[in-house]
Design a protein around this motif. Sequence first.
Motif, PDB file in Angstrom:
ATOM      1  N   ARG A 181       0.836  -1.204   0.000  1.00 60.77           N
ATOM      2  CA  ARG A 181       0.000   0.000   0.000  1.00 60.77           C
ATOM      3  C   ARG A 181       0.870   1.252   0.000  1.00 60.77           C
ATOM      4  O   ARG A 181       0.628   2.195  -0.750  1.00 60.77           O
ATOM      5  N   ARG A 182       1.940   1.250   0.830  1.00 57.63           N
ATOM      6  CA  ARG A 182       2.848   2.398   0.845  1.00 57.63           C
ATOM      7  C   ARG A 182       3.526   2.571  -0.504  1.00 57.63           C
ATOM      8  O   ARG A 182       3.669   3.691  -1.008  1.00 57.63           O
ATOM      9  N   SER A 183       3.923   1.469  -1.104  1.00 53.43           N
ATOM     10  CA  SER A 183       4.552   1.527  -2.426  1.00 53.43           C
ATOM     11  C   SER A 183       3.578   2.076  -3.460  1.00 53.43           C
ATOM     12  O   SER A 183       3.946   2.908  -4.300  1.00 53.43           O
ATOM     13  N   ASN A 184       2.330   1.616  -3.415  1.00 54.44           N
ATOM     14  CA  ASN A 184       1.315   2.113  -4.357  1.00 54.44           C
ATOM     15  C   ASN A 184       1.056   3.600  -4.156  1.00 54.44           C
ATOM     16  O   ASN A 184       0.882   4.341  -5.131  1.00 54.44           O
ATOM     17  N   GLU A 185       1.029   4.048  -2.900  1.00 51.23           N
ATOM     18  CA  GLU A 185       0.815   5.470  -2.646  1.00 51.23           C
ATOM     19  C   GLU A 185       1.967   6.306  -3.183  1.00 51.23           C
ATOM     20  O   GLU A 185       1.759   7.381  -3.750  1.00 51.23           O
ATOM     21  N   ALA A 208       1.575   6.440  -6.912  1.00 50.81           N
ATOM     22  CA  ALA A 208       0.470   7.327  -7.278  1.00 50.81           C
ATOM     23  C   ALA A 208       0.890   8.785  -7.142  1.00 50.81           C
ATOM     24  O   ALA A 208       0.548   9.623  -7.994  1.00 50.81           O
ATOM     25  N   ALA A 209       1.641   9.108  -6.091  1.00 53.22           N
ATOM     26  CA  ALA A 209       2.124  10.484  -5.916  1.00 53.22           C
ATOM     27  C   ALA A 209       3.092  10.863  -7.028  1.00 53.22           C
ATOM     28  O   ALA A 209       3.026  11.973  -7.574  1.00 53.22           O
ATOM     29  N   GLU A 210       3.980   9.942  -7.409  1.00 52.52           N
ATOM     30  CA  GLU A 210       4.916  10.218  -8.503  1.00 52.52           C
ATOM     31  C   GLU A 210       4.165  10.388  -9.824  1.00 52.52           C
ATOM     32  O   GLU A 210       4.480  11.281 -10.617  1.00 52.52           O
ATOM     33  N   SER A 220       2.518  13.727  -9.869  1.00 51.07           N
ATOM     34  CA  SER A 220       3.538  14.755 -10.074  1.00 51.07           C
ATOM     35  C   SER A 220       3.954  14.824 -11.540  1.00 51.07           C
ATOM     36  O   SER A 220       4.116  15.908 -12.095  1.00 51.07           O
ATOM     37  N   LEU A 221       4.136  13.674 -12.174  1.00 45.53           N
ATOM     38  CA  LEU A 221       4.538  13.654 -13.584  1.00 45.53           C
ATOM     39  C   LEU A 221       3.437  14.189 -14.499  1.00 45.53           C
ATOM     40  O   LEU A 221       3.718  14.833 -15.502  1.00 45.53           O
ATOM     41  N   VAL A 222       2.182  13.922 -14.147  1.00 41.21           N
ATOM     42  CA  VAL A 222       1.069  14.392 -14.972  1.00 41.21           C
ATOM     43  C   VAL A 222       0.919  15.902 -14.871  1.00 41.21           C
ATOM     44  O   VAL A 222       0.687  16.588 -15.870  1.00 41.21           O
ATOM     45  N   SER A 223       1.080  16.441 -13.679  1.00 37.28           N
ATOM     46  CA  SER A 223       0.765  17.853 -13.472  1.00 37.28           C
ATOM     47  C   SER A 223       1.957  18.779 -13.615  1.00 37.28           C
ATOM     48  O   SER A 223       1.772  19.976 -13.764  1.00 37.28           O
ATOM     49  N   ASN A 224       3.176  18.290 -13.579  1.00 33.27           N
ATOM     50  CA  ASN A 224       4.324  19.175 -13.512  1.00 33.27           C
ATOM     51  C   ASN A 224       5.359  18.785 -14.561  1.00 33.27           C
ATOM     52  O   ASN A 224       5.911  17.695 -14.528  1.00 33.27           O
ATOM     53  N   GLN A 225       5.651  19.705 -15.469  1.00 31.51           N
ATOM     54  CA  GLN A 225       6.637  19.455 -16.518  1.00 31.51           C
ATOM     55  C   GLN A 225       8.048  19.369 -15.927  1.00 31.51           C
ATOM     56  O   GLN A 225       8.882  18.632 -16.425  1.00 31.51           O
ATOM     57  N   ASP A 226       8.318  20.131 -14.872  1.00 30.21           N
ATOM     58  CA  ASP A 226       9.634  20.086 -14.240  1.00 30.21           C
ATOM     59  C   ASP A 226       9.923  18.707 -13.653  1.00 30.21           C
ATOM     60  O   ASP A 226      11.076  18.266 -13.618  1.00 30.21           O
ATOM     61  N   ALA A 227       8.903  18.010 -13.184  1.00 30.84           N
ATOM     62  CA  ALA A 227       9.095  16.668 -12.631  1.00 30.84           C
ATOM     63  C   ALA A 227       9.528  15.701 -13.724  1.00 30.84           C
ATOM     64  O   ALA A 227      10.352  14.806 -13.486  1.00 30.84           O
ATOM     65  N   ILE A 228       8.996  15.873 -14.922  1.00 35.95           N
ATOM     66  CA  ILE A 228       9.393  15.014 -16.046  1.00 35.95           C
ATOM     67  C   ILE A 228      10.860  15.250 -16.380  1.00 35.95           C
ATOM     68  O   ILE A 228      11.632  14.312 -16.581  1.00 35.95           O
ATOM     69  N   GLU A 229      11.248  16.526 -16.418  1.00 32.45           N
ATOM     70  CA  GLU A 229      12.639  16.850 -16.726  1.00 32.45           C
ATOM     71  C   GLU A 229      13.577  16.312 -15.636  1.00 32.45           C
ATOM     72  O   GLU A 229      14.631  15.762 -15.932  1.00 32.45           O
ATOM     73  N   GLU A 230      13.183  16.454 -14.382  1.00 29.92           N
ATOM     74  CA  GLU A 230      13.998  15.949 -13.272  1.00 29.92           C
ATOM     75  C   GLU A 230      14.146  14.430 -13.360  1.00 29.92           C
ATOM     76  O   GLU A 230      15.240  13.886 -13.169  1.00 29.92           O
ATOM     77  N   HIS A 231      13.067  13.754 -13.675  1.00 31.77           N
ATOM     78  CA  HIS A 231      13.107  12.289 -13.819  1.00 31.77           C
ATOM     79  C   HIS A 231      14.044  11.899 -14.960  1.00 31.77           C
ATOM     80  O   HIS A 231      14.864  10.972 -14.828  1.00 31.77           O
ATOM     81  N   ALA A 232      13.955  12.599 -16.080  1.00 31.28           N
ATOM     82  CA  ALA A 232      14.810  12.284 -17.234  1.00 31.28           C
ATOM     83  C   ALA A 232      16.278  12.544 -16.898  1.00 31.28           C
ATOM     84  O   ALA A 232      17.159  11.774 -17.285  1.00 31.28           O
TER      85      ALA A 232
END
Length: 144
Positions: A48-52, A55-57, A60-72
Amino acid sequence: MVRFFIFILFFGLCFAQYQIWAGKASWDHIEELRESLRQQKAVNDELRRSNEALAAEYASLVSNQDAIEEHARNDLNMIRPNEVLFRIETAEEAQKKTNAIESMPNVDAPDIKAGSKPTFEPKKSDLYHAPKNLRAPKARDRRE
């Protein structure tokens, strides 16, 4: 007749004692089930903690373009044009790389004992047949 009822009562008491001490509803069996339930709940909580976290990640990726760049940048080591990347390797990463290299088999000197069986049996269908237009000409065609 009284003896019959006493026998039935005695048989019923014996059956109840058997169920309490050795049957499906025995105390030991119920304790084992409780322990397995505790273990399963712990596994479920971890999942459940892993799923949460996932889901938060995702949010974050859906709503924030900076998160996508940081991940890349962090996970895929991607850089922008005209940028220089300096990668600093930690001792743990170097050790993992060394362990991975050491665990690979030696291709130059394989450890094959004499008389061992091959790992596969080749079949005629395994061979490559070039298309007719890419095959070498036959000897009689070359003479002409």
